[in-house]
Design a protein around this motif. Sequence first.
Motif: not given
Length: 95
Positions: A26-31, A39-53
């Motif tokens: 996991c990217h977040w807990c690293r365990k 998603h790095l940028i939430e979809t309701d804030r305009g992010g898409t899966w192309r912005d970064g997963l």
Amino acid sequence: MTKNPEYNSKEYKEARAALLRDHPVCHWCRKAPATEADHLIETDRGGTWRDGLVPSCKPCNARRGATYENRERARKLKNRDEALGAVFGSTEAKT
């Protein structure tokens, strides 16, 4: 919440599979082993899966989602209360 039909696309499924192919942690807990794409940028804030997963374990992904939704709900309630205060001449909403 309605799922975006884009997540049924071949392109998304291939990107998700590639992200999780080598069984990353996991990217977040690293365990924990990652089982989801987050998603790095939430979809309701305009992010898409192309912005970064990033690879994420289910608990971290759920926790991030809940934290974000709670923060957004609190922000909306604060804005509502401030608007009501402006209308009724108080900084707090009257009940």
